[in-house]
Design an enzyme around this catalytic site. Structure first.
Site, PDB file in Angstrom:
ATOM      1  N   ASP A   1      54.856  28.397 -14.570  1.00  0.00           N
ATOM      2  CA  ASP A   1      54.737  29.502 -15.539  1.00  0.00           C
ATOM      3  C   ASP A   1      53.623  30.462 -15.116  1.00  0.00           C
ATOM      4  OD1 ASP A   1      56.634  28.135 -17.044  1.00  0.00           O
ATOM      5  OD2 ASP A   1      55.134  27.118 -18.295  1.00  0.00           O
TER       6      ASP A   1
ATOM      7  N   GLU B   1      69.586  29.171 -12.953  1.00  0.00           N
ATOM      8  CA  GLU B   1      69.943  27.909 -13.623  1.00  0.00           C
ATOM      9  C   GLU B   1      71.101  28.186 -14.585  1.00  0.00           C
ATOM     10  OE1 GLU B   1      66.858  25.664 -15.664  1.00  0.00           O
ATOM     11  OE2 GLU B   1      68.401  24.375 -16.546  1.00  0.00           O
TER      12      GLU B   1
ATOM     13  N   HIS C   1      58.692  30.549 -13.169  1.00  0.00           N
ATOM     14  CA  HIS C   1      59.602  29.865 -14.094  1.00  0.00           C
ATOM     15  C   HIS C   1      59.875  30.726 -15.327  1.00  0.00           C
ATOM     16  CE1 HIS C   1      60.061  26.504 -17.238  1.00  0.00           C
ATOM     17  NE2 HIS C   1      61.127  26.403 -16.472  1.00  0.00           N
ATOM     18  N   ARG C   2      61.115  31.144 -15.500  1.00  0.00           N
ATOM     19  CA  ARG C   2      61.524  32.094 -16.563  1.00  0.00           C
ATOM     20  C   ARG C   2      60.764  33.420 -16.397  1.00  0.00           C
ATOM     21  NH1 ARG C   2      61.054  27.779 -21.666  1.00  0.00           N
ATOM     22  NH2 ARG C   2      61.788  25.992 -20.478  1.00  0.00           N
TER      23      ARG C   2
ATOM     24  N   ASP D   1      67.520  31.460 -16.589  1.00  0.00           N
ATOM     25  CA  ASP D   1      68.515  30.578 -17.221  1.00  0.00           C
ATOM     26  C   ASP D   1      69.683  31.402 -17.768  1.00  0.00           C
ATOM     27  OD1 ASP D   1      66.674  28.062 -17.353  1.00  0.00           O
ATOM     28  OD2 ASP D   1      65.483  29.667 -18.250  1.00  0.00           O
TER      29      ASP D   1
ATOM     30  N   GLU E   1      62.790  32.037 -11.283  1.00  0.00           N
ATOM     31  CA  GLU E   1      63.789  31.145 -11.890  1.00  0.00           C
ATOM     32  C   GLU E   1      64.196  31.743 -13.218  1.00  0.00           C
ATOM     33  OE1 GLU E   1      65.056  27.654 -14.501  1.00  0.00           O
ATOM     34  OE2 GLU E   1      63.485  29.126 -14.856  1.00  0.00           O
TER      35      GLU E   1
ATOM     36  N   LYS F   1      73.163  27.161 -17.634  1.00  0.00           N
ATOM     37  CA  LYS F   1      72.799  26.324 -18.793  1.00  0.00           C
ATOM     38  C   LYS F   1      74.026  25.714 -19.470  1.00  0.00           C
ATOM     39  CE  LYS F   1      68.313  26.069 -19.309  1.00  0.00           C
ATOM     40  NZ  LYS F   1      67.703  24.749 -19.186  1.00  0.00           N
TER      41      LYS F   1
ATOM     42  N   HIS G   1      66.643  31.122 -22.318  1.00  0.00           N
ATOM     43  CA  HIS G   1      66.564  29.683 -22.048  1.00  0.00           C
ATOM     44  C   HIS G   1      67.399  28.832 -22.998  1.00  0.00           C
ATOM     45  CE1 HIS G   1      64.988  25.584 -22.237  1.00  0.00           C
ATOM     46  NE2 HIS G   1      64.901  25.723 -20.918  1.00  0.00           N
TER      47      HIS G   1
HETATM   48  O1  G3P Z   1      64.852  24.837 -13.147  1.00  0.00           O
HETATM   49  C1  G3P Z   1      63.660  24.241 -13.513  1.00  0.00           C
HETATM   50  C2  G3P Z   1      63.488  24.231 -15.006  1.00  0.00           C
HETATM   51  O2  G3P Z   1      63.700  25.530 -15.474  1.00  0.00           O
HETATM   52  C3  G3P Z   1      64.396  23.276 -15.716  1.00  0.00           C
HETATM   53  O3  G3P Z   1      64.123  23.146 -17.065  1.00  0.00           O
HETATM   54  O4  G3P Z   1      64.379  23.571 -19.450  1.00  0.00           O
HETATM   55  O5  G3P Z   1      62.839  25.001 -18.117  1.00  0.00           O
HETATM   56  O6  G3P Z   1      65.281  25.247 -17.862  1.00  0.00           O
HETATM   57  P1  G3P Z   1      64.152  24.295 -18.156  1.00  0.00           P
HETATM   58 MG    MG Z   2      65.327  26.733 -16.297  1.00  0.00          MG
END
Ligand code: G3P
Ligand code: MG
Length: 247
Positions: free
Chosen positions: A231, A108, A6-7, A35, A33, A110, A48
């Site tokens: 994470d 993702e 994640h990120r 953003d 993942e 945004k 993000h």
């Molecule tokens: O895509 C899963 C998650 O990343 C969604 O929330 O705020 O971390 O982008 P956020």
């Molecule tokens: Mg995200």
């Protein structure tokens, strides 16, 4: 379950930087993942938040700044010198790197707060240029963006992100099926065995965010979820090994 960093490997490295993506790849997890936002001069960049404030040493809204201005911000500033200067990556730069790996990516978009004009077109043209369409899944809390992308690229895999506040019954299997979303992306607390089964019965995948502990990971595994965003990809690989071996 597929493990999405994640990120990037954001538990230990500055989120949404090339450093965090490269460290995620080194762990051996299969997916990343990230953003995407759009700058004033039309560059897709990876960060993000809608502004620089939380994660860099500068401030300003991404949509009101040029790519060159953003390049001066240090995306590793929260780590107080532990890592060298990290620029905010462009999406093109990410794609150039990831195309040379085996990694899968969840992009993702945004647009939940800022309606970046034609960001979906710009993202898809970069993805195509790097030949990455098959190795990507596109998600967004704003499902209009997913429908925009579907018009441009009917073959693109789409994931409907949903907030807990939306309620577990909203935006579920029939909804995903009707709009051609191949995956449902809820937060962990929304997931039940019933809604996982319901999604699977119509061929919709379930990928869950953000899973940073073994108890939640085990619960989602038992319910048959398809993927998790974490994470801590290195820890998640160990958890997966344990649940797969029934420990
Ligand atoms: O895509 C899963 C998650 O990343 C969604 O929330 O705020 O971390 O982008 P956020
Ligand atoms: Mg995200």
């Amino acid at each position: 379950m597929k493990i999405f960093a994640h990120r990037g490997y954001s538990g230990l490295f500055p989120e949404n930087t090339m450093l965090a993506y490269k460290e995620a790849e080194k762990t051996g997890c299969e997916a990343i993942e990230l953003d995407c936002h759009l700058t004033k001069d039309g560059e897709v960049v990876v960060i993000h938040d809608e502004t620089l404030k939380r994660t860099t040493d500068k401030d300003g809204a991404i949509g009101y700044m040029t790519a060159a201005e953003l390049r001066e911000a240090n995306a590793a500033s929260l780590y107080e010198g532990r890592y060298p200067f990290q620029p905010i990556p462009t999406f093109d730069e990410y794609c150039e790197w990831v195309a040379q790996t085996e990694m899968f990516t969840n992009v993702e978009i945004k647009t939940d707060l800022v309606p970046y004009p034609k960001i979906e077109e710009k993202i898809w043209s970069i993805v195509e240029r790097h030949g990455l369409g098959e190795r990507m899944l596109f998600s967004c809390f704003n499902h209009v963006s997913l429908l925009n992308l579907k018009k441009i690229a009917p073959q693109a895999r789409l994931g409907a992100l949903v907030w807990e506040e939306a309620g577990a019954r909203a935006f579920l299997a029939d909804y995903c099926k009707e709009y051609g979303f191949s995956a449902w992306h809820p937060s962990a607390s929304m997931v039940t065995k019933e809604n996982v089964d319901e999604c699977h019965s119509v061929g919709v995948e379930v990928n869950v965010w953000t899973v940073n502990d073994f108890t939640t990971f085990t619960r989602l595994h038992e319910m048959g979820c398809d993927g998790v965003f974490t994470d801590y990809p290195e820890a998640a690989l160990v958890w997966r090994e344990r649940v797969n071996n029934g420990k």
